[in-house]
Design an enzyme around this catalytic site. Structure first.
Site, PDB file in Angstrom:
ATOM      1  N   GLN A   8      -7.471  -5.295  -4.835  1.00  0.00           N
ATOM      2  CA  GLN A   8      -7.429  -4.168  -3.896  1.00  0.00           C
ATOM      3  C   GLN A   8      -6.531  -3.085  -4.458  1.00  0.00           C
ATOM      4  O   GLN A   8      -5.459  -3.374  -4.996  1.00  0.00           O
ATOM      5  CB  GLN A   8      -6.939  -4.641  -2.514  1.00  0.00           C
ATOM      6  CG  GLN A   8      -6.632  -3.543  -1.515  1.00  0.00           C
ATOM      7  CD  GLN A   8      -7.838  -2.669  -1.148  1.00  0.00           C
ATOM      8  OE1 GLN A   8      -8.699  -2.360  -1.972  1.00  0.00           O
ATOM      9  NE2 GLN A   8      -7.892  -2.254   0.100  1.00  0.00           N
ATOM     10  N   PHE A   9      -6.987  -1.864  -4.339  1.00  0.00           N
ATOM     11  CA  PHE A   9      -6.195  -0.687  -4.740  1.00  0.00           C
ATOM     12  C   PHE A   9      -4.810  -0.798  -4.098  1.00  0.00           C
ATOM     13  O   PHE A   9      -4.688  -0.990  -2.895  1.00  0.00           O
ATOM     14  CB  PHE A   9      -6.907   0.575  -4.246  1.00  0.00           C
ATOM     15  CG  PHE A   9      -6.298   1.856  -4.747  1.00  0.00           C
ATOM     16  CD1 PHE A   9      -6.880   2.540  -5.806  1.00  0.00           C
ATOM     17  CD2 PHE A   9      -5.159   2.383  -4.151  1.00  0.00           C
ATOM     18  CE1 PHE A   9      -6.329   3.733  -6.261  1.00  0.00           C
ATOM     19  CE2 PHE A   9      -4.600   3.562  -4.610  1.00  0.00           C
ATOM     20  CZ  PHE A   9      -5.180   4.242  -5.667  1.00  0.00           C
ATOM     21  N   PRO A  55      -9.031 -15.046   4.026  1.00  0.00           N
ATOM     22  CA  PRO A  55      -9.295 -14.170   5.167  1.00  0.00           C
ATOM     23  C   PRO A  55      -9.568 -12.741   4.712  1.00  0.00           C
ATOM     24  O   PRO A  55      -9.052 -12.288   3.684  1.00  0.00           O
ATOM     25  CB  PRO A  55      -7.979 -14.208   5.973  1.00  0.00           C
ATOM     26  CG  PRO A  55      -7.228 -15.398   5.470  1.00  0.00           C
ATOM     27  CD  PRO A  55      -7.654 -15.549   4.035  1.00  0.00           C
ATOM     28  N   GLY A 100       4.123 -16.172  12.007  1.00  0.00           N
ATOM     29  CA  GLY A 100       3.507 -14.878  11.716  1.00  0.00           C
ATOM     30  C   GLY A 100       2.166 -14.698  12.400  1.00  0.00           C
ATOM     31  O   GLY A 100       1.757 -15.516  13.235  1.00  0.00           O
ATOM     32  N   GLY A 101       1.480 -13.639  12.014  1.00  0.00           N
ATOM     33  CA  GLY A 101       0.220 -13.279  12.672  1.00  0.00           C
ATOM     34  C   GLY A 101      -0.826 -14.376  12.571  1.00  0.00           C
ATOM     35  O   GLY A 101      -1.346 -14.860  13.576  1.00  0.00           O
ATOM     36  N   TYR A 145      -0.077  -8.412  -4.896  1.00  0.00           N
ATOM     37  CA  TYR A 145      -0.665  -9.281  -3.861  1.00  0.00           C
ATOM     38  C   TYR A 145      -1.974  -9.913  -4.352  1.00  0.00           C
ATOM     39  O   TYR A 145      -2.201 -11.116  -4.173  1.00  0.00           O
ATOM     40  CB  TYR A 145      -0.911  -8.418  -2.624  1.00  0.00           C
ATOM     41  CG  TYR A 145      -1.370  -9.139  -1.382  1.00  0.00           C
ATOM     42  CD1 TYR A 145      -0.447  -9.678  -0.486  1.00  0.00           C
ATOM     43  CD2 TYR A 145      -2.725  -9.230  -1.065  1.00  0.00           C
ATOM     44  CE1 TYR A 145      -0.870 -10.312   0.678  1.00  0.00           C
ATOM     45  CE2 TYR A 145      -3.155  -9.849   0.093  1.00  0.00           C
ATOM     46  CZ  TYR A 145      -2.220 -10.383   0.970  1.00  0.00           C
ATOM     47  OH  TYR A 145      -2.652 -11.002   2.125  1.00  0.00           O
TER      48      TYR A 145
HETATM   49  N1  CAA Z   1      -9.605   3.943  -4.239  1.00  0.00           N
HETATM   50  C1  CAA Z   1      -9.450   5.010  -5.075  1.00  0.00           C
HETATM   51  N2  CAA Z   1      -8.430   5.905  -4.955  1.00  0.00           N
HETATM   52  C2  CAA Z   1      -7.569   5.737  -3.965  1.00  0.00           C
HETATM   53  C3  CAA Z   1      -7.686   4.669  -3.054  1.00  0.00           C
HETATM   54  C4  CAA Z   1      -8.755   3.773  -3.225  1.00  0.00           C
HETATM   55  N3  CAA Z   1      -8.952   2.729  -2.411  1.00  0.00           N
HETATM   56  N4  CAA Z   1      -6.661   4.743  -2.179  1.00  0.00           N
HETATM   57  C5  CAA Z   1      -5.919   5.840  -2.536  1.00  0.00           C
HETATM   58  N5  CAA Z   1      -6.479   6.429  -3.598  1.00  0.00           N
HETATM   59  C6  CAA Z   1      -6.010   7.608  -4.317  1.00  0.00           C
HETATM   60  C7  CAA Z   1      -5.167   8.499  -3.430  1.00  0.00           C
HETATM   61  O1  CAA Z   1      -6.015   9.366  -2.718  1.00  0.00           O
HETATM   62  C8  CAA Z   1      -4.278   9.199  -4.445  1.00  0.00           C
HETATM   63  O2  CAA Z   1      -5.025  10.207  -5.064  1.00  0.00           O
HETATM   64  P1  CAA Z   1      -4.308  11.544  -5.575  1.00  0.00           P
HETATM   65  O3  CAA Z   1      -3.217  11.100  -6.513  1.00  0.00           O
HETATM   66  O4  CAA Z   1      -5.413  12.292  -6.224  1.00  0.00           O
HETATM   67  O5  CAA Z   1      -3.760  12.192  -4.323  1.00  0.00           O
HETATM   68  C9  CAA Z   1      -4.050   8.132  -5.515  1.00  0.00           C
HETATM   69  O6  CAA Z   1      -5.122   7.197  -5.357  1.00  0.00           O
HETATM   70  C10 CAA Z   1      -2.727   7.399  -5.412  1.00  0.00           C
HETATM   71  O7  CAA Z   1      -2.381   7.283  -4.075  1.00  0.00           O
HETATM   72  P2  CAA Z   1      -0.870   7.232  -3.661  1.00  0.00           P
HETATM   73  O8  CAA Z   1      -0.010   7.990  -4.598  1.00  0.00           O
HETATM   74  O9  CAA Z   1      -0.835   7.529  -2.211  1.00  0.00           O
HETATM   75  O10 CAA Z   1      -0.570   5.704  -3.930  1.00  0.00           O
HETATM   76  P3  CAA Z   1       0.588   4.853  -3.375  1.00  0.00           P
HETATM   77  O11 CAA Z   1       1.284   4.202  -4.518  1.00  0.00           O
HETATM   78  O12 CAA Z   1       1.434   5.593  -2.393  1.00  0.00           O
HETATM   79  O13 CAA Z   1      -0.166   3.721  -2.606  1.00  0.00           O
HETATM   80  C11 CAA Z   1      -1.407   2.715  -0.899  1.00  0.00           C
HETATM   81  C12 CAA Z   1      -1.180   3.986  -1.700  1.00  0.00           C
HETATM   82  C13 CAA Z   1      -0.226   2.504   0.051  1.00  0.00           C
HETATM   83  C14 CAA Z   1      -1.501   1.499  -1.784  1.00  0.00           C
HETATM   84  C15 CAA Z   1      -2.690   2.909  -0.151  1.00  0.00           C
HETATM   85  O14 CAA Z   1      -3.714   3.170  -1.055  1.00  0.00           O
HETATM   86  C16 CAA Z   1      -3.068   1.697   0.659  1.00  0.00           C
HETATM   87  O15 CAA Z   1      -2.468   1.398   1.693  1.00  0.00           O
HETATM   88  N6  CAA Z   1      -4.119   0.988   0.214  1.00  0.00           N
HETATM   89  C17 CAA Z   1      -4.656  -0.164   0.905  1.00  0.00           C
HETATM   90  C18 CAA Z   1      -3.908  -1.384   0.536  1.00  0.00           C
HETATM   91  C19 CAA Z   1      -4.414  -2.527   1.354  1.00  0.00           C
HETATM   92  O16 CAA Z   1      -5.592  -2.715   1.579  1.00  0.00           O
HETATM   93  N7  CAA Z   1      -3.498  -3.359   1.822  1.00  0.00           N
HETATM   94  C20 CAA Z   1      -3.861  -4.457   2.618  1.00  0.00           C
HETATM   95  C21 CAA Z   1      -2.685  -4.876   3.434  1.00  0.00           C
HETATM   96  S1  CAA Z   1      -3.133  -6.155   4.575  1.00  0.00           S
HETATM   97  C22 CAA Z   1      -3.437  -7.481   3.619  1.00  0.00           C
HETATM   98  O17 CAA Z   1      -3.174  -7.516   2.453  1.00  0.00           O
HETATM   99  C23 CAA Z   1      -4.042  -8.670   4.321  1.00  0.00           C
HETATM  100  C24 CAA Z   1      -5.189  -9.190   3.584  1.00  0.00           C
HETATM  101  O18 CAA Z   1      -5.062 -10.154   2.854  1.00  0.00           O
HETATM  102  C25 CAA Z   1      -6.512  -8.581   3.785  1.00  0.00           C
END
Ligand code: CAA
Length: 246
Positions: A146-147, A182, A13-14, A152
């Site tokens: 994390q939101f 990380p 992986g990455g 995870y």
């Molecule tokens: N804080 C507060 N509110 C937030 C927010 C945040 N960080 N992110 C989204 N919201 C809000 C949205 O705007 C939305 O508001 P409304 O309902 O008023 O429109 C509400 O919260 C819910 O959003 P969604 O219905 O779109 O939620 P969803 O279930 O579809 O999920 C998500 C959204 C895909 C989780 C998106 O928020 C996201 O991608 N978040 C980041 C997740 C992240 O950081 N992942 C890391 C992946 S990489 C990794 O994990 C490697 C590592 O170890 C670092």
């Protein structure tokens, strides 16, 4: 001294590819244990690791018996496993209200059960030989939550609890157990995030950019080194300053 043998789960992986490369470049014989099946990923891995002492081994870390079989096969043929890096991890991001049981189970079974399965198989040999380095790849999101990552973040925080408990159990036998947390790095996992969310996170990183996989790999090599024997039960954050604590 005999060549150290390393197993890296999620090794194609990455982060895994960079970790395999770093360990091989420091003289280890490396086994990249990863789920089989994605030809593009396999090609990228072979291109990145060509010419190094790295072998790919098909492994599903959620399969307890398969982990035991992989470990005993390597022990039989190569005398033992000195270094185990648990880097297999997946995401199924969504808010808890939308998260179904399959999304919870998938993340917990790969990211946390996988650590148990492989470490359980490897630990007896390390203790018997009086040397071992276990490095668990956790995440900044296990430290902060994390939101959209209840699954995870729980698994990644759980990995560090596992790290600290096991570190105490094996400390007297030459085996160290540490975590690395990380931050956001240039990997397919991070690049799969919605672009505007990723950009918003990068804005908050004091270093001002995503990390490079080799910047995580050098921390793994540091903790896996023979002369790292006094570092155990630690968590090493490598996150560009995104989360600072002491
Ligand atoms: N804080 C507060 N509110 C937030 C927010 C945040 N960080 N992110 C989204 N919201 C809000 C949205 O705007 C939305 O508001 P409304 O309902 O008023 O429109 C509400 O919260 C819910 O959003 P969604 O219905 O779109 O939620 P969803 O279930 O579809 O999920 C998500 C959204 C895909 C989780 C998106 O928020 C996201 O991608 N978040 C980041 C997740 C992240 O950081 N992942 C890391 C992946 S990489 C990794 O994990 C490697 C590592 O170890 C670092």
């Amino acid at each position: 001294m005999a060549q150290r043998v390393a197993v890296v789960s999620g090794g194609t992986g990455g982060l895994g590819t960079a970790i395999c490369t770093a360990l091989a470049d420091r003289g280890c014989k490396v086994f990249a244990a990863d789920i089989a099946g994605d030809p593009a990923r396999g090609d990228a891995f072979r291109a990145a690791t060509a010419g190094r002492d790295i072998a790919a081994a098909a492994l599903d870390v959620t399969d307890f018996d398969a982990c035991a079989a992989l470990v005993s096969g390597i022990e039989r043929e190569h005398g033992g496993i000195d270094i185990l890096v648990n880097a297999a991890g997946i995401t199924r991001d969504t808010t808890l209200r939308k998260m179904d049981k399959a999304q919870w189970d998938a993340v917990l079974s790969v990211n946390l059960d996988g650590v148990f399965n492989l470490t359980r198989a490897a630990i007896d040999g390390m203790l018997a030989r009086g040397f071992g380095r276990v490095v668990n790849i956790s995440s900044v999101n296990g430290q902060t939550g994390q939101f959209g990552q209840a699954n995870y973040s729980a698994a990644k925080a759980g990995m560090h609890g596992f790290t600290m408990a096991l570190a105490r159990e094996v400390a007297r036998k030459g085996v160290t157990v540490n975590s690395i947390s990380p931050g956001y790095c240039e990997t397919a996992m991070v690049m799969a995030m919605p672009e505007e969310i990723r950009a918003g996170i990068v804005d908050k990183v004091p270093v001002g950019r995503l990390g490079r996989p080799d910047e995580i790999a050098r921390a793994v090599a540091f903790l896996a080194a023979d002369d790292a024997g006094f570092i155990t039960g630690a968590n090493l954050p490598v996150n560009g300053g995104l989360f600072m604590s002491f």
